[in-house]
Scaffold this motif. Structure first.
Motif, PDB file in Angstrom:
ATOM      1  N   ILE A 127       6.178   3.062  -2.762  1.00  0.00           N
ATOM      2  CA  ILE A 127       5.991   2.772  -1.338  1.00  0.00           C
ATOM      3  C   ILE A 127       7.203   3.222  -0.539  1.00  0.00           C
ATOM      4  O   ILE A 127       7.067   3.814   0.535  1.00  0.00           O
ATOM      5  N   GLU A 128       8.402   2.986  -1.065  1.00  0.00           N
ATOM      6  CA  GLU A 128       9.623   3.442  -0.384  1.00  0.00           C
ATOM      7  C   GLU A 128       9.644   4.969  -0.274  1.00  0.00           C
ATOM      8  O   GLU A 128      10.021   5.523   0.751  1.00  0.00           O
ATOM      9  N   ASP A 129       9.241   5.638  -1.348  1.00  0.00           N
ATOM     10  CA  ASP A 129       9.181   7.108  -1.325  1.00  0.00           C
ATOM     11  C   ASP A 129       8.163   7.589  -0.305  1.00  0.00           C
ATOM     12  O   ASP A 129       8.394   8.567   0.410  1.00  0.00           O
ATOM     13  N   LEU A 130       7.020   6.897  -0.233  1.00  0.00           N
ATOM     14  CA  LEU A 130       6.007   7.237   0.773  1.00  0.00           C
ATOM     15  C   LEU A 130       6.593   7.122   2.175  1.00  0.00           C
ATOM     16  O   LEU A 130       6.405   8.010   3.004  1.00  0.00           O
ATOM     17  N   PHE A 138       0.228  -4.241  -0.634  1.00  0.00           N
ATOM     18  CA  PHE A 138      -0.320  -2.919  -0.338  1.00  0.00           C
ATOM     19  C   PHE A 138      -1.839  -2.886  -0.434  1.00  0.00           C
ATOM     20  O   PHE A 138      -2.494  -2.231   0.382  1.00  0.00           O
ATOM     21  N   ASP A 139      -2.410  -3.586  -1.411  1.00  0.00           N
ATOM     22  CA  ASP A 139      -3.877  -3.647  -1.519  1.00  0.00           C
ATOM     23  C   ASP A 139      -4.487  -4.154  -0.215  1.00  0.00           C
ATOM     24  O   ASP A 139      -5.434  -3.555   0.313  1.00  0.00           O
ATOM     25  N   SER A 140      -3.958  -5.248   0.281  1.00  0.00           N
ATOM     26  CA  SER A 140      -4.481  -5.824   1.530  1.00  0.00           C
ATOM     27  C   SER A 140      -4.346  -4.841   2.673  1.00  0.00           C
ATOM     28  O   SER A 140      -5.247  -4.695   3.496  1.00  0.00           O
ATOM     29  N   TYR A 141      -3.201  -4.170   2.730  1.00  0.00           N
ATOM     30  CA  TYR A 141      -2.948  -3.183   3.780  1.00  0.00           C
ATOM     31  C   TYR A 141      -3.999  -2.071   3.741  1.00  0.00           C
ATOM     32  O   TYR A 141      -4.628  -1.759   4.749  1.00  0.00           O
ATOM     33  N   VAL A 142      -4.220  -1.507   2.572  1.00  0.00           N
ATOM     34  CA  VAL A 142      -5.165  -0.392   2.421  1.00  0.00           C
ATOM     35  C   VAL A 142      -6.583  -0.840   2.768  1.00  0.00           C
ATOM     36  O   VAL A 142      -7.295  -0.168   3.533  1.00  0.00           O
ATOM     37  N   ASN A 144       1.210   6.328   9.423  1.00  0.00           N
ATOM     38  CA  ASN A 144       1.959   5.088   9.644  1.00  0.00           C
ATOM     39  C   ASN A 144       2.965   4.789   8.536  1.00  0.00           C
ATOM     40  O   ASN A 144       3.506   3.694   8.473  1.00  0.00           O
ATOM     41  N   ARG A 145       3.213   5.749   7.674  1.00  0.00           N
ATOM     42  CA  ARG A 145       4.054   5.518   6.498  1.00  0.00           C
ATOM     43  C   ARG A 145       5.452   5.028   6.847  1.00  0.00           C
ATOM     44  O   ARG A 145       6.013   4.180   6.151  1.00  0.00           O
ATOM     45  N   GLN A 146       6.042   5.546   7.927  1.00  0.00           N
ATOM     46  CA  GLN A 146       7.420   5.194   8.256  1.00  0.00           C
ATOM     47  C   GLN A 146       7.567   3.753   8.727  1.00  0.00           C
ATOM     48  O   GLN A 146       8.640   3.187   8.646  1.00  0.00           O
ATOM     49  N   SER A 147       6.485   3.159   9.190  1.00  0.00           N
ATOM     50  CA  SER A 147       6.571   1.786   9.696  1.00  0.00           C
ATOM     51  C   SER A 147       6.112   0.752   8.667  1.00  0.00           C
ATOM     52  O   SER A 147       6.010  -0.428   8.987  1.00  0.00           O
ATOM     53  N   LEU A 148       5.856   1.177   7.432  1.00  0.00           N
ATOM     54  CA  LEU A 148       5.443   0.235   6.389  1.00  0.00           C
ATOM     55  C   LEU A 148       6.556  -0.766   6.099  1.00  0.00           C
ATOM     56  O   LEU A 148       7.708  -0.379   5.900  1.00  0.00           O
TER      57      LEU A 148
END
Length: 181
Positions: A10-13, A71-75, A60-64
């Motif tokens: 997730i950090e890499d994303l 992450f499951d809930s987010y997706v 929206n990756r930079q604002s994660l």
């Protein structure tokens, strides 16, 4: 490729790493497509909506600010919203078509008129769903024809803020218009 999702992935994303995005895509795409297909009952539409989900994740990756646990809930929240938006737009189209048939049963609305009205309604819906500041700036600019510097003065914000809000609004509208191309 390892499909085990980690906080590092997730950090890499967030940093724009395409390999991390690909790993997330490969892990979640089938699950999300299956989930959406349960609502829309069309594999083609489910695939298109799932692609939209992953486009949103990338945009929206930079604002994660979530961990792997959330992450499951987010997706699936994005997937749910994409599906609901699709169903609503489909209902708008069907409602407009039904209204046309009731109002003018002897005249068949041309496909061009139907698409034009459908597009107008969807754009109006998108404008109304924008955040208040963005919606106000958009309406002042496009509906009232007020120049950006005047909008900035009236709202007591910078001209750059006005330009950014208009840019965001136009991106959302272009997305809607892209459905018809």
């Amino acid at each position: 490729m390892n499909n085990q999702l980690t906080d590092r992935t997730i950090e890499d994303l967030k940093g724009g790493d395409h390999k991390a995005y690909e790993s997330i895509f490969m892990t979640y795409f089938p699950k999300v497509k299956y989930y959406i297909n349960g609502f829309v009952k069309s594999i083609d539409i489910a695939e298109e909506l799932t692609q939209n989900v992953f486009l949103k994740i990338w945009e929206n990756r930079q604002s994660l600010i979530i961990s792997v646990k959330g992450f499951d809930s987010y997706v699936f929240t994005i997937a749910y919203r994409q599906t609901i938006d699709y169903i609503r737009s489909k209902q708008v189209r069907e409602s407009f078509y039904n209204d046309q048939m009731i109002q003018q049963p002897d005249t068949v609305c041309t496909e061009y008129e139907y698409i034009a009205e459908e597009t107008r309604l969807l754009v109006e819906m998108e404008i109304e769903n924008m955040p208040e500041k963005c919606r106000k700036i958009y309406k002042m600019s496009r509906n009232e024809g007020i120049p950006n510097y005047k909008i900035a003065e009236q709202l007591n914000v910078s001209q750059r803020t006005v330009e950014n809000q208009l840019s965001l609004a136009m991106k959302k509208i272009k997305t809607i218009l892209g459905l018809f191309c």
